[in-house]
Structures are given as structure tokens and as C-alpha cells.
Design an enzyme around this catalytic site. Structure first.
Site, mmCIF file in Angstrom:
data_model
loop_
_atom_site.group_PDB
_atom_site.id
_atom_site.type_symbol
_atom_site.label_atom_id
_atom_site.label_comp_id
_atom_site.label_asym_id
_atom_site.label_seq_id
_atom_site.Cartn_x
_atom_site.Cartn_y
_atom_site.Cartn_z
ATOM 1 N N LYS A 232 -55.754 -3.062 -12.361
ATOM 2 C CA LYS A 232 -54.955 -3.223 -13.248
ATOM 3 C C LYS A 232 -54.439 -2.629 -14.337
ATOM 4 C CE LYS A 232 -55.650 -8.664 -13.880
ATOM 5 N NZ LYS A 232 -55.045 -9.043 -12.984
ATOM 6 N N GLN B 233 -56.163 -7.811 -19.939
ATOM 7 C CA GLN B 233 -54.264 -7.462 -19.746
ATOM 8 C C GLN B 233 -54.101 -6.190 -20.914
ATOM 9 O OE1 GLN B 233 -52.172 -8.511 -18.122
ATOM 10 N NE2 GLN B 233 -53.226 -9.952 -16.628
ATOM 11 N N HIS C 17 -57.874 -17.479 -19.030
ATOM 12 C CA HIS C 17 -58.457 -17.297 -17.072
ATOM 13 C C HIS C 17 -59.784 -17.992 -16.661
ATOM 14 C CE1 HIS C 17 -58.676 -14.723 -13.742
ATOM 15 N NE2 HIS C 17 -57.153 -14.230 -13.842
ATOM 16 N N CYS D 78 -54.205 -18.974 -12.776
ATOM 17 C CA CYS D 78 -55.614 -18.467 -12.726
ATOM 18 C C CYS D 78 -55.619 -19.471 -14.127
ATOM 19 C CB CYS D 78 -56.206 -17.642 -12.781
ATOM 20 S SG CYS D 78 -56.577 -17.017 -10.901
ATOM 21 N N ASP E 20 -62.217 -10.691 -22.673
ATOM 22 C CA ASP E 20 -61.757 -10.469 -21.655
ATOM 23 C C ASP E 20 -60.525 -9.066 -22.136
ATOM 24 O OD1 ASP E 20 -60.025 -9.441 -19.037
ATOM 25 O OD2 ASP E 20 -60.111 -12.006 -19.118
#
Lengths: 418, 128
Positions: free
Chosen positions: A234, A211, A130, A375, A208
């Protein structure tokens, strides 16, 4: 557990949906089939109620007020931080609360990165990252005159070629930055194995987790990461809010990148010393309401059970993967062809129907999907695609949503086959 | 599905399948890439202008959705013989008229990519 579950312990989306008022609305006059939770999750009533309750009963500026209400606000904020820390199985003293995951990833690069990346040093990221986990490192590399190398992707499926990592590690990078779950591929990175290889050459692993945290059980100590960033919205929290877990010894050495109130020990006219621990990175009035909301979102996800959520979502993704080729015969599915090893999403493209046209046609049935580069422009460049369509699922996604998706895909195929 | 048939009616799909003026010119006066950063669509617009600033030839290439490709195709059919000033004066209503349908707010940027790239190309040509 039974309020949200069937007798066999599996998640019952019919029960779960009742907690999300937005699912009963009809944007554009259609029943809402929200399949864009990877962009932002819908908020359960429990989260919004927790924010109202905080703002109506405990609202004051945390860490300041020498009065009962001020103490209540501080307790709510610090209690919420502790709740989020427990959700990720880390000590609250190592969890920095920030405005977003983007802020968290920028903090890693601009604080740890600027102090530790020097001329000629190497940073390794994947080609699938991303932009928020790529551009901050580009900036650090440019400023320090350092290099960036990339773990490549398969040019057909986009799958990250993890077996290429070892040859890059021979170049002795200082840091390896990657997503726990790719926001385009949906693939879960084998973090524990990656971490052992990365640490063997003395590099750090910055992850990261945006998700991952809402779609599967995440216990940070078991992952082997040195930094782990995540985003509140999220997970069902508010748009504001995100966090960074940093290994205690790294956190102790990192310099703040934003200065101001609430992050100081002593300030004189010409210089200042900074607070210890996480507070040093939280300049200004903290986002107490956002953190309270995030804690409530953690409560709710734990009530549903993250293993049950993952199982529910895996079943839905398996159906998407199975039925996509029927609905769109020329479909190109990114990432692994299996639902196992995925979390939360499937991206695909079709030469017959461009992703934007697909999204517009699906919208006519109230089906909301994401179309674009998500992104991750460099990944799409590698795949020679300008855009992909992304379907993402959540605890409240049900088979009616997928029925509507496939009907819409058949509409699109009919229109473009004319 | 009435509205949908309108947006994806035969004329638009036809321009999408076989876009007019699609390709690369040998000697364009100006050539410019246009991009929608939010969605990734890319278009290259090439123009030939005479000394008076009138378009004498045009071609476009690129990849994108049916709306961006069809509106670029429809637009390029109209450009020859128009002056630079005339083209710079065109706006959203003109493109909607060419498409024959009102494109929703989420897709306007797709429809306008061809015109906006053409206008930027003309500005570049003028400042050469």
C-alpha cells in the site's frame, strides 16, 4: 524537492505520474484512471529499479553467506530495515519485517495475545475494523474464553463513536485494537488522545496503520501506540512485505509463533533456544527483496514529502466530497463529510445504483474503483449495506482522474434513471 | 457505450427495478441463503417441489447489484415445471442466455448467485 513539485512546494501530479509506468497503459483500451490505491498502490519505477539492482548485484541469502556477496545481501536487508524504521521514526531493533500487515496483526494476537489474554479478560476493537484486525482477536478470545466488546459506529455514517470508548475502558480491557485510518470510512483516529485514555486503565493499544503510512506523515512515537502494523504494497512496495513495530519491552517478552531457520540461538534434537530481538520473529529466509523495495518506496514517499502528499490528497478528497451529491443525488457518504480528518479515501453508496454496477460502468471509462465490503463486513452490516463504492487517491491521482470519475457517475445515473 | 447499453439494457434494468417472483413463500419445501463472500451480495431462494421433484413454486429475496437481482428474476421465471435434475444440469451458458449478454469475468459470480443458490437448495431438499 523540485523534481516532483510546483514552485509553491505543492505536489505536481503531472510530474509524479511520470514515475509510474502503469499509468501510461490502457487496460481494456481506455486511459487508466486508477482510484483504488487503498487496495494496492501503484509502484514507481524507483522501487522496481531498486529491486532489480538488489537482485542483480547483491542477491544471496541474508545472515548466512560467509562470502562478500552474502555480506552485501545482509547489508542490503538490514539497511532496508533501518530505512523503513527511520521512515516511521522508530529504532530498527524494534521493527519486525514480515510478509504482510495481516501477518503482523496475527503476530500481535497470537504471540502477545495468547500469552496475556486469559479467561474472562476483555479485548476491545471497533465495529469498523478490517477483518485482519478483528478475526485474530476473535480467535484469541475463543481460545482463551475471553470477551470482545466493540466501540460502536454511527448507524448512518459509520463514524466511530470515540466518546463511547471511556465506558468500555471502565470494564478494564487488556488491549484495544483499532485502525489508524479506517479502510472504509477514511477517518483518521485521534490516536494520541485514545492512547492516553487506554493507557490510563493499563491496557495496550494495537494499531493497524495500513491506510495511514502512505497518505500522511506518521511518526510512531507521537501516536502513543504499543503495536503498529503496516503493509508494503500500500506504500508502493511489493505485494510481499509488511511490518510490525512493537514497544521494546513487549517485544522482548513475546514468543515467536513461527519457528525454523534464522530465528534460533541454539538447536538440539529435543529443544531449541531462540534469537533475541526482531530476528526471533523472522523464521526462514527473510524477504530481502521485498524489504529493499519497501525501503525504496519510503525514499520515494519522502522525496515527494508526506505532508505534501497529504495536502494533495486532501484537496482531491474535498473535490470528491463536494461533487458527489451533484453526480449522484441520493448518495450516502460514509465517514466525516469533510476532507480534513480523512486520509486517502471516500466510500459511498446509492440506492439508485449498486456499488458493483457503478464499478462496472466506471470501468468503461477506465476508472478503477473498489466495490464491495472492503473486508469490513460487520461495519456494512451495521450500516445495513451489502456493499459500498470506494474511491481512493494517491500522489499520482490528478483532476483528470476525478473528471473521468464524475463523467462515469453521470453515465450510471443516466442508465439507472431510464 | 454500446457494450454497456447491452449489459444494462432495458430488460435487465426492468427485472432489477421490479423483479419477478420476489418475496417470501408461506410454505416452501426448502429455503436457502446464498452469499457472495467477495462482494457481500445475499439472496434467499425458496422453492416448492412436488413428490416427483418438479418445481411448482419459487420466490427469492435479498439485496445486490442489478446483475444478480435481474438474473435471479429471469431465472425464477423459468424454474416452474422444471425437474430437480434439469435444474442441476444448468450452468453458466444458460444464465448468460437468459441475460442475453455475456457478463465479464469480474461479474460472473453476480450473475450466477441465483442459479447456484437454487442448485444448493435442491441438493439440500434431496438430502432432507
Amino acid at each position: 524537492m523540485s523534481a516532483w513539485h510546483r514552485a509553491d512546494g505543492s505536489l505536481d501530479p503531472r510530474k509524479v505520474r511520470a514515475a509510474y509506468p502503469i499509468l501510461a497503459t490502457r487496460p481494456g483500451g481506455n486511459p487508466l484512471h486508477y482510484l483504488d490505491s487503498a487496495a494496492t498502490a501503484q509502484r514507481p519505477k524507483q522501487v522496481v529499479d531498486a529491486v532489480s539492482n538488489f537482485l542483480f548485484t547483491a542477491n544471496a541469502n541474508p545472515h548466512r553467506g560467509a562470502y562478500a556477496l552474502g555480506t552485501a545481501a545482509t547489508d542490503a536487508y538490514e539497511g532496508a530495515r533501518a530505512r523503513v524504521a527511520r521512515f516511521l521514526n522508530v529504532p530498527a531493533t524494534e521493527l519486525i519485517m514480515l510478509g504482510s500487515a495481516t501477518e503482523a496483526l496475527n503476530l500481535v494476537a497470537r504471540s502477545w495475545g495468547r500469552a496475556n489474554i486469559h479467561r474472562g479478560d476483555l479485548i476491545v476493537v471497533t465495529e469498523a475494523e478490517h477483518h485482519a484486525n478483528l478475526i485474530p482477536w476473535q480467535q484469541v478470545a475463543r481460545e482463551a474464553d475471553a470477551d470482545i466488546e466493540f466501540i460502536p459506529v454511527d448507524d448512518r455514517t459509520g463514524e466511530i463513536l470515540w466518546d463511547r470508548l471511556d465506558s468500555l475502558l471502565k470494564l478494564r480491557p487488556k488491549v484495544v485494537a483499532l485502525a489508524h485510518v479506517s479502510n472504509v470510512l477514511g477517518s483518521i483516529a485521534p490516536l494520541a488522545e485514545i492512547a492516553s485514555h487506554v493507557h490510563a486503565v493499563g491496557a495496550l493499544l494495537s494499531v493497524d496503520g495500513c491506510q495511514a503510512v502512505s497518505n500522511m506523515p506518521v511518526s510512531i512515537p507521537e501516536l502513543g501506540a504499543d503495536f503498529y502494523a503496516f503493509s508494503a504494497h500500500k506504500m508502493g512496495g511489493l505485494f510481499s512485505g509488511g511490518g510490525l513495530w512493537a514497544r521494546a519491552d513487549l517485544l522482548a517478552e513475546m514468543a515467536p509463533i513461527e519457528t525454523g531457520g534464522d530465528m534460533i540461538r541454539e538447536v538440539r534434537l529435543r529443544d531449541a533456544t531462540f534469537a533475541e530481538g526482531t530476528q526471533r520473529f523472522e523464521a526462514g529466509t527473510p524477504d530481502a527483496s521485498g524489504t529493499v523495495a519497501l525501503a525504496a518506496a519510503c525514499d520515494f514517499l519522502d522525496e515527494l514529502g508526506r505532508a505534501a502528499i497529504h495536502e494533495h490528497e486532501t484537496r482531491l478528497l474535498a473535490r470528491v466530497l463536494r461533487e458527489l451529491p451533484d453526480a449522484l443525488p441520493d448518495v450516502r457518504i460514509l465517514g466525516t463529510p469533510h476532507a480534513e480528518g480523512r486520509a486517502g479515501l471516500v466510500s459511498f453508496s446509492s440506492d439508485l445504483v449498486h456499488a458493483h454496477d457503478l464499478a462496472t460502468i466506471l470501468d468503461r471509462r477506465g476508472v478503477a474503483i473498489r466495490a464491495g465490503h472492503h473486508c469490513a463486513m460487520p461495519l456494512h452490516e451495521q450500516l445495513e449495506l451489502s456493499a459500498t463504492a470506494r474511491v481512493s487517491v494517491a500522489p499520482y491521482t490528478d483532476d483528470d482522474d476525478l473528471d473521468a470519475l464524475f463523467e462515469g457517475l453521470r453515465d450510471a445515473r443516466a442508465i439507472f434513471s431510464r | 457505450m454500446g457494450g454497456m447499453d447491452d449489459l444494462y439494457r432495458e430488460q435487465i434494468l426492468e427485472h432489477h427495478r421490479t423483479p419477478h417472483n420476489h418475496g417470501v413463500l408461506a410454505e416452501p419445501s426448502v429455503s436457502l441463503d446464498g452469499r457472495n463472500p467477495s462482494c457481500g451480495d445475499v439472496i434467499t431462494m425458496q422453492l416448492v417441489l412436488d413428490a416427483a421433484g418438479t418445481i411448482t413454486d419459487v420466490a427469492f429475496s435479498g439485496r445486490g447489484c442489478a446483475i444478480s437481482q435481474a438474473s435471479a428474476s429471469l431465472l425464477t421465471d423459468e424454474l416452474r415445471g422444471k425437474s430437480a435434475d434439469e435444474i442441476l444440469a444448468l450452468g453458466t451458458p444458460y444464465v448468460m442466455e437468459l441475460l442475453g449478454v455475456e457478463v465479464g469475468p469480474s461479474r460472473v459470480h453476480c450473475a450466477l448467485l441465483g442459479l447456484e443458490t437454487t442448485q444448493k437448495a435442491i441438493e439440500r431438499w434431496r438430502s432432507r
